[in-house]
Motif scaffolding. Structure first.
Motif, PDB file in Angstrom:
ATOM      1  N   ASP A 131       0.823  -1.213   0.000  1.00 47.90           N
ATOM      2  CA  ASP A 131       0.000   0.000   0.000  1.00 47.90           C
ATOM      3  C   ASP A 131       0.856   1.263   0.000  1.00 47.90           C
ATOM      4  O   ASP A 131       0.579   2.210  -0.734  1.00 47.90           O
TER       5      ASP A 131
ATOM      6  N   HIS B  24       0.953   4.365  -2.586  1.00 45.25           N
ATOM      7  CA  HIS B  24       0.679   5.752  -2.185  1.00 45.25           C
ATOM      8  C   HIS B  24       1.668   6.717  -2.841  1.00 45.25           C
ATOM      9  O   HIS B  24       1.342   7.870  -3.097  1.00 45.25           O
TER      10      HIS B  24
ATOM     11  N   HIS C 192      -7.997  -3.222   0.536  1.00 51.35           N
ATOM     12  CA  HIS C 192      -8.576  -2.320  -0.461  1.00 51.35           C
ATOM     13  C   HIS C 192      -7.631  -2.249  -1.642  1.00 51.35           C
ATOM     14  O   HIS C 192      -6.504  -2.746  -1.556  1.00 51.35           O
TER      15      HIS C 192
ATOM     16  N   HIS D 191      -5.724   0.013  -5.025  1.00 53.72           N
ATOM     17  CA  HIS D 191      -5.128   1.301  -5.416  1.00 53.72           C
ATOM     18  C   HIS D 191      -5.393   1.453  -6.900  1.00 53.72           C
ATOM     19  O   HIS D 191      -5.643   0.472  -7.603  1.00 53.72           O
TER      20      HIS D 191
ATOM     21  N   HIS E  49      -6.672   5.585  -2.261  1.00 52.24           N
ATOM     22  CA  HIS E  49      -7.034   4.183  -2.510  1.00 52.24           C
ATOM     23  C   HIS E  49      -8.074   4.104  -3.619  1.00 52.24           C
ATOM     24  O   HIS E  49      -8.666   5.114  -3.998  1.00 52.24           O
TER      25      HIS E  49
HETATM   26 ZN   LIG Z   1      -3.162   3.223   2.176  1.00 52.12          ZN
END
Ligand SMILES: [Zn+2]
Length: 461
Positions: free
Chosen positions: A277, A281, A319, A321, A394
């Motif tokens: 993640d 980002h 989740h 991206h 996200h």
């Molecule tokens: Zn994140």
């Protein structure tokens, strides 16, 4: 770890192995898979806190909150104090059933995903007391996440806690053992010391480790409780890691399993590849994908150590991206390279692109930088993003879930994310609801009856 992340990581793994697009990640060989809907009570797109509440506690909640239900709005300290709004997690269900629990992450141990196992806070950012105070709340009223990790009922019962984040457990007066920086805590508490004293006073065989050498040298067969903190903040990306200093996710996973597997009654272990993640980002595709391959290695370790006749292994994402795999790159094209064809501006573009994030570059025709003239193989190369954002947001697309072992067949279809916790509790005969071992509430009796049963899938215990 969106589906596109899984696909791209698979191709990258194939680049290394020579199998290219035909390669498989370890979990792609699992016999069952499902699609998971990740929206929260207040958002189409989840954050790691709300999604962790869903798949670890079985209840959807507001974005940014941890271990509390929809009645607690983000940042509402008063609502956080109401026990009626607290969620209980898979970790506490296993603990209440007398089984061992632990977690391993590459993020801070107080970060959203692991914290959903043990904390009840109105704001995921309250990782230490100064962050509670910064938001104008009283940390003596609303306990921060690090304090709950060491002092809460669920936190105290973890046999294994490993990840980064020493700064949130150390007071301002203490300098970190590796980095020349002070702890974050204003309340003077050294939670690492407190953990060690707590375990010593109960006569437990406990070990605190902060480097790879000490972890690998640890006699796990004589360790009941293990706290491993391998970073001042998050741990380093695997491609930047100092291997003399920090263990890998697979190494931490192995040590965790060695300790937890000593419990004949069973255990629960959460392994988080949290830097997938973080790479996204920053729109840093190479980091996100190599961290996915680190997770792949960790799952490989799990499969080499567990008996799939009695252990359910589930791999999923919290989740997505906004990574897309686009253009028409030929077979055997570097997934981190250009898509071979050009845009209307006669410039090539990368196969991996993001919807938003710090990888934004001008889109004025003729002025768009040519990616093929940049260091696309570099670890910090940012793939292009359509909209500028300091940190990429996200995505709300459904994520995958892959399962193997007893009750893996519970995951075949499209599910709400909070279904995951209930299915796991059902399979493991823990929690307050109906389980494979019988109706709800009689959980202790059910667990006792189940112990020692190996052929779960054929025989009711
Ligand atoms: Zn994140």
């Amino acid at each position: 770890m969106s589906i596109s992340t899984v696909t791209a990581a698979r191709i990258l793994k194939g680049q290394y192995s020579g199998l290219w697009e035909k390669e498989e990640l370890v979990w792609e060989t699992f016999p069952y898979s499902a699609i998971i809907k990740t929206y929260t009570t207040d958002s189409q797109v989840a954050d790691s806190a709300a999604s962790a509440n869903a798949y670890l506690s079985g209840v959807k909640s507001n974005k940014g909150t941890l271990g509390v239900d929809v009645n607690v709005d983000l940042g509402n300290c008063s609502a956080q104090l109401d026990d009626a709004f607290h969620l209980s997690s898979l970790a506490s269900w296993f603990q209440d059933a007398g089984r061992s629990t632990g977690f391993v992450t590459t993020t801070r141990v107080t970060h959203a995903t692991p914290a959903a196992l043990y904390a009840h806070v109105a704001d995921r950012e309250w990782e230490d007391d100064q962050e509670v105070r910064r938001d104008g709340e009283d940390p003596d009223r609303c306990d921060d996440i690090a304090e709950q990790l060491i002092l809460s009922d669920t936190g105290k019962r973890f046999k294994v806690v490993m990840g980064g984040g020493r700064r949130n457990l150390l007071p301002k007066a203490v300098t970190d053992v590796v980095e020349n920086k002070k702890g974050y805590r204003n309340d003077g508490k050294n939670l690492i010391d407190m953990w060690q004293r707590q375990k010593a006073s109960s006569g437990s065989r406990a070990a605190y480790v902060w480097n790879r050498q000490d972890l690998l040298g640890l006699d796990t067969s004589n360790t009941d409780y293990l706290l491993g903190l391998f970073g001042y903040s998050h741990m380093d990306y695997s491609i930047e890691r100092d291997n003399t200093q920090d263990p890998s996710l697979p190494e931490m996973t192995k040590a965790a399993l060695e300790i937890l597997q000593r419990d004949a009654g069973g255990y629960f272990l959460l392994v988080e590849g949290g830097l997938i993640d973080l790479g996204h980002h920053g729109n840093k595709g190479k980091k996100a994908l190599t961290e996915t391959l680190e997770m792949d290695e960790a799952v490989k370790v799990v499969l080499s150590m567990v008996n799939l006749q009695e252990t359910l292994v589930v791999v999923t994402a919290d989740h997505g991206h906004s990574l897309s795999i686009n253009g028409y790159p030929s077979r055997h094209t570097d997934i981190l390279g250009v898509a071979e064809v050009s845009g209307e501006d006669y410039l090539p573009y990368s196969t991996l692109l993001y919807g938003n994030g710090p990888g934004y570059r001008t889109h004025i025709p003729g002025h768009r930088p040519d990616p093929s003239r940049q260091d696309m193989a570099g670890v910090n190369y940012r793939q292009d993003a359509a909209v500028p954002l300091r940190s990429a947001a996200h995505s709300g697309d459904d994520v995958g879930l892959w399962a193997t072992g007893p009750h893996a067949h519970l995951f075949t279809g499209v599910y709400e994310q909070n279904y995951i916790a209930h299915a796991l509790a059902y399979a493991a005969c823990v929690g307050h609801g109906r389980t494979f071992c019988g109706g709800g509430v009689r959980r202790n009796r059910g667990v006792e009856t189940c112990r020692g049963q190996r052929r779960w899938h054929r025989q009711r215990c």
